[in-house]
Write an enzyme that holds these catalytic residues in place. Sequence first.
Site, PDB file in Angstrom:
ATOM      1  N   GLN A   1       1.104   6.740  -6.951  1.00  0.00           N
ATOM      2  CA  GLN A   1      -0.123   7.361  -6.438  1.00  0.00           C
ATOM      3  C   GLN A   1       0.052   8.874  -6.519  1.00  0.00           C
ATOM      4  OE1 GLN A   1      -0.971   7.623  -2.163  1.00  0.00           O
ATOM      5  NE2 GLN A   1      -2.966   6.676  -2.538  1.00  0.00           N
TER       6      GLN A   1
ATOM      7  N   ARG B   1      -8.297   5.946  -5.006  1.00  0.00           N
ATOM      8  CA  ARG B   1      -8.437   5.654  -3.566  1.00  0.00           C
ATOM      9  C   ARG B   1      -9.488   6.586  -2.971  1.00  0.00           C
ATOM     10  NH1 ARG B   1      -4.354   4.008   1.359  1.00  0.00           N
ATOM     11  NH2 ARG B   1      -4.478   2.010   0.307  1.00  0.00           N
TER      12      ARG B   1
ATOM     13  N   TYR C   1      -7.418  14.824   1.702  1.00  0.00           N
ATOM     14  CA  TYR C   1      -6.566  15.649   0.843  1.00  0.00           C
ATOM     15  C   TYR C   1      -7.441  16.369  -0.187  1.00  0.00           C
ATOM     16  CZ  TYR C   1      -2.911  13.164   3.305  1.00  0.00           C
ATOM     17  OH  TYR C   1      -2.125  12.661   4.306  1.00  0.00           O
TER      18      TYR C   1
ATOM     19  N   ARG D   1       1.284  -1.461   6.933  1.00  0.00           N
ATOM     20  CA  ARG D   1       2.204  -1.579   8.081  1.00  0.00           C
ATOM     21  C   ARG D   1       2.937  -2.917   8.157  1.00  0.00           C
ATOM     22  NH1 ARG D   1      -2.118   0.395  12.191  1.00  0.00           N
ATOM     23  NH2 ARG D   1      -3.311  -0.753  10.620  1.00  0.00           N
TER      24      ARG D   1
ATOM     25  N   SER E   1       0.841  -1.204   0.000  1.00  0.00           N
ATOM     26  CA  SER E   1       0.000   0.000   0.000  1.00  0.00           C
ATOM     27  C   SER E   1       0.875   1.253   0.000  1.00  0.00           C
ATOM     28  CB  SER E   1      -0.860  -0.041   1.264  1.00  0.00           C
ATOM     29  OG  SER E   1      -1.994   0.758   1.119  1.00  0.00           O
ATOM     30  N   PRO E   2       0.398   2.352  -0.611  1.00  0.00           N
ATOM     31  CA  PRO E   2       1.196   3.584  -0.585  1.00  0.00           C
ATOM     32  C   PRO E   2       1.455   4.038   0.850  1.00  0.00           C
ATOM     33  CG  PRO E   2      -0.775   3.832  -1.966  1.00  0.00           C
ATOM     34  CD  PRO E   2      -0.883   2.514  -1.282  1.00  0.00           C
TER      35      PRO E   2
HETATM   36  C1  LIG Z   1       3.542   5.432   7.465  1.00  0.00           C
HETATM   37  C2  LIG Z   1       2.309   5.413   6.639  1.00  0.00           C
HETATM   38  C3  LIG Z   1       2.195   6.261   5.558  1.00  0.00           C
HETATM   39  C4  LIG Z   1       1.054   6.236   4.748  1.00  0.00           C
HETATM   40  N1  LIG Z   1       0.996   7.008   3.631  1.00  0.00           N
HETATM   41  C5  LIG Z   1      -0.026   6.863   2.754  1.00  0.00           C
HETATM   42  C6  LIG Z   1      -0.002   7.469   1.488  1.00  0.00           C
HETATM   43  O1  LIG Z   1       0.965   8.115   1.100  1.00  0.00           O
HETATM   44  N2  LIG Z   1      -1.069   7.323   0.687  1.00  0.00           N
HETATM   45  C7  LIG Z   1      -2.154   6.592   1.071  1.00  0.00           C
HETATM   46  O2  LIG Z   1      -3.122   6.497   0.318  1.00  0.00           O
HETATM   47  N3  LIG Z   1      -2.177   5.965   2.253  1.00  0.00           N
HETATM   48  C8  LIG Z   1      -1.136   6.070   3.087  1.00  0.00           C
HETATM   49  N4  LIG Z   1      -1.133   5.356   4.262  1.00  0.00           N
HETATM   50  C9  LIG Z   1      -2.250   4.457   4.561  1.00  0.00           C
HETATM   51  C10 LIG Z   1      -1.898   3.041   4.118  1.00  0.00           C
HETATM   52  O3  LIG Z   1      -1.745   2.954   2.716  1.00  0.00           O
HETATM   53  C11 LIG Z   1      -2.998   2.050   4.543  1.00  0.00           C
HETATM   54  O4  LIG Z   1      -4.200   2.411   3.913  1.00  0.00           O
HETATM   55  C12 LIG Z   1      -3.192   2.021   6.048  1.00  0.00           C
HETATM   56  O5  LIG Z   1      -1.948   2.012   6.724  1.00  0.00           O
HETATM   57  C13 LIG Z   1      -3.989   0.784   6.476  1.00  0.00           C
HETATM   58  O6  LIG Z   1      -3.339  -0.398   6.085  1.00  0.00           O
HETATM   59  P1  LIG Z   1      -2.518  -1.336   7.137  1.00  0.00           P
HETATM   60  O7  LIG Z   1      -3.490  -1.693   8.228  1.00  0.00           O
HETATM   61  O8  LIG Z   1      -2.093  -2.520   6.328  1.00  0.00           O
HETATM   62  O9  LIG Z   1      -1.383  -0.540   7.669  1.00  0.00           O
HETATM   63  C14 LIG Z   1      -0.010   5.387   5.075  1.00  0.00           C
HETATM   64  C15 LIG Z   1       0.110   4.552   6.192  1.00  0.00           C
HETATM   65  C16 LIG Z   1       1.264   4.539   6.954  1.00  0.00           C
HETATM   66  C17 LIG Z   1       1.363   3.575   8.116  1.00  0.00           C
END
Ligand SMILES: Cc1cc2nc3c(=O)[nH]c(=O)nc-3n(C[C@H](O)[C@H](O)[C@H](O)COP(=O)(O)O)c2cc1C
Length: 773
Positions: free
Chosen positions: A502, A631, A583, A725, A424-425
């Site tokens: 993204q 997204r 955003y 994560r 994921s981004p």
């Molecule tokens: C450090 C960090 C940075 C993130 N940056 C972005 C981002 O740049 N763009 C985005 O759409 N989501 C971002 N997210 C959200 C993640 O893509 C994801 O949707 C969210 O962490 C839930 O997934 P997980 O439970 O697997 O961590 C970020 C999450 C984390 C932890």
Amino acid sequence: MRIVCIGGGPAGLYFALLMKRLHPRHEITVVERNRPFDTFGWGVVFSDATMQSMQQWDPETAATIEDSFNHWDDIELLFKGRRIRTTGHGFVGIGRKRMLNILQDRCLALGVELVFEREVSSDTEFPDADLIIASDGVNSRIRARYADVFKPDMVVRPNRYIWLGTDKRFDAFTFDFRKTAHGWFQAHIYRFDASTSTFIVETTDEVFKAHGLDKMDQDASIAFCETLFAETLDGHKLLSNARHLRGSAWLNFGRLICDTWSHFNGRSHVVLMGDSAHTAHFAIGSGTKLAIDDAIELARQFDLAGHGRGSIAEVLTRYEEVRRVDVARIQNAARNAMEWFEVVGQRYADTLEPEQFMYSMLTRSQRISHENLRLRDKAWLENFERWFAQRAGIEVSSNGPPPPPMFTPYKVRDLHLHNRIMVSPMAMYSAVDGVPNDFHLVHLGARADGGAALIFGEMTCVAPEARITPGCLGLWNDEQERAWQRIVDYVHRHTPAKIGIQLGHAGRKGSTRVAWEGMDEPLAAGGWPLISASALPYLPHSDVPRAMTRADMDRVIAEFVAATRRAARIGFDILELHAAHGYLLSSFLSPLTNIRDDEYGGSHENRARFPLEVFRAVRAAWPEAKPTSVRLSTHDWFDGGNTPEDAAIFARMFKDAGADLIDCSSGQVVNDQKPVYGRLYQTPFSDKIRNEEHVATIAVGAISEADHANSIIAAGRADLCAIARPHLADPSFVIHEAAKIGFAGQAWPKQYLSARAQYEANLARAAAEAAAR
Ligand SMILES: Cc1cc2nc3c(=O)[nH]c(=O)nc-3n(C[C@H](O)[C@H](O)[C@H](O)COP(=O)(O)O)c2cc1C
Ligand SMILES: Cc1cc2nc3c(=O)[nH]c(=O)nc-3n(C[C@H](O)[C@H](O)[C@H](O)COP(=O)(O)OP(=O)(O)OC[C@H]3O[C@@H](n4cnc5c(N)ncnc54)[C@H](O)[C@@H]3O)c2cc1C
């Protein structure tokens, strides 16, 4: 102690007998308004696990129940002319009447006083009681009397159901789905004694009314059900339990939660137990189990703290603390299962093939996962995996092991992914002037080596003022393009992964500090002016953005298009438009952040107008053969904000504009959001959008192991799983998860192959040791 149980259902009777058994000097009375052999309902069902705890607490009762119950392992689905069966599910069914009679006999044998045919109006009728158990069921009068203390929250659910019986003996827990001219009906059927089965018929309120069932009397309703399920009933009749039936006999389920479960009425302690405290929908058949477990826990707490009056207050507190956790878990699972049956017609029955429909039904509560199903019925699951793999275009020999669903390939436009997992981004806040550097090469490169089929770079900003923080990545100049080229080339030359970009614009959440210096906190110096849908700051002390003018919109569209052209030149495989998390584009979609009164605010169509203008311009500048995703925040988690229903409308609009995938995230739109986190917590939104709007989706959020991803992909709740994560914790997450579930088909980088055998052997040894313990 003097104990009175008001209501002689499973909760009151079982608690009475346990306490008498543990401490025979208690004086215990159960007061029940019905006669001893007079009760509503047909059979109840609970799991083998409930029986085990009953064996532990009163072996005599458990043994008598075991003599009387019907045990079965199979679940059978009747759907679209197919009959599909799985085994290994372990249920017991028993007539409610029989069970209550067993509990009544046991109470009498132990010396509990049973009073029948007495309607209790108030707990004050028992002034000498030390403890009053309000086990008077879902419509508890005692709870109503102290409603201001217990604060019951009852939600009446939309579906209609009628609880019938039949003398046809079914040999499996059977689910029968039938479509009429107006929609779907389902029957939940299980045998509970030598000659009788429970037969619950359920449908939506809309279909119920369309058939005029609201105007039919009981006999006509039953005749209707007999005709509808004639093929399954095979000449047998449906039976009604006339005493129980009220009105038309069709009921709505009421989900009950109470703020607190006990109260001191000035003389006695009063405590809620069983259905008077909480309800769980029959879709996972756990109401009786919860009542029994409540009784066991309260008795256990008296055993721990002492059976004297002095411990009552402490015991009631502990009872509630312990039981609340389990009750919440079961209510969650029951809610998932109940909601599945509320939407099953349009969402699943009309769209899924019988094999996948069965899988979706079996995993409806989200408590039974892919690997649970393997433990229950390996042969059935492998057949399903084989079917799924064939649908994904893989030829699997009939004796070879099929790949688990997350390891099947996926194709969208000309993009071929070798599995269903994407990184994921994730913003890393480690760029200078938006330029990717060695950190980004190593970070993304390591994850591309780690097994996921698709790697996404973090939100990449289309202009300097589009950044969230000074550390965010960008794609607005040649230097950035060259640096990105190096990363994309690495991924393409050295790994089997594909890489996506993204593109986003921070909007009112821009000009903030990097995460570790204060997430969302405005920069103290060196910031830039903000734009958004409306002039509303994100935090009370954030900079106030300017509401975008048409000229701003034209400029931002041009910036997105320029970045898209650069991304296409670099050779990214897929482009995602970031329209989530508050955003810029998200700020237009949410009514919480968009209070415009022009054609860009108000209705869904207006709120989506600018994000769609951006999307269309991007799509036009992006190579036709390459896919795009969008997204969305599919839930704002705030009153008055977007809900999954709104998100589905936006998803449809983006799909119609050419988006190939909807990436279903949620929240972060307003700072005072109230999200409900939990395992796979955003997956239901993906499920809804995919199966109601018929667009491919990406599920994301708290998907943390192969078992989760397999369940999601297999049930058709999403096409891809984005994992964030866990990929920070372990760049080789996918390779490691494959090893953990024993899937040999996941490739390792050739440079690392010498580690593979040792890694797999260590896992096998640890698993063998755990099994031996
Ligand atoms: C450090 C960090 C940075 C993130 N940056 C972005 C981002 O740049 N763009 C985005 O759409 N989501 C971002 N997210 C959200 C993640 O893509 C994801 O949707 C969210 O962490 C839930 O997934 P997980 O439970 O697997 O961590 C970020 C999450 C984390 C932890
Ligand atoms: C369609 C349907 C299917 C179900 N299927 C299952 C299933 O398969 N498995 C399962 O575990 N559960 C099932 N349940 C739920 C189950 O019936 C209850 O959750 C369970 O009986 C709760 O036990 P209880 O003792 O708390 O309440 P109840 O069983 O409701 O007992 C309350 C008792 O209190 C008495 N009472 C009420 N008010 C008074 C009063 N004022 N004075 C004196 N007596 C009073 C009532 O007569 C009743 O006997 C189902 C429920 C429904 C509606």
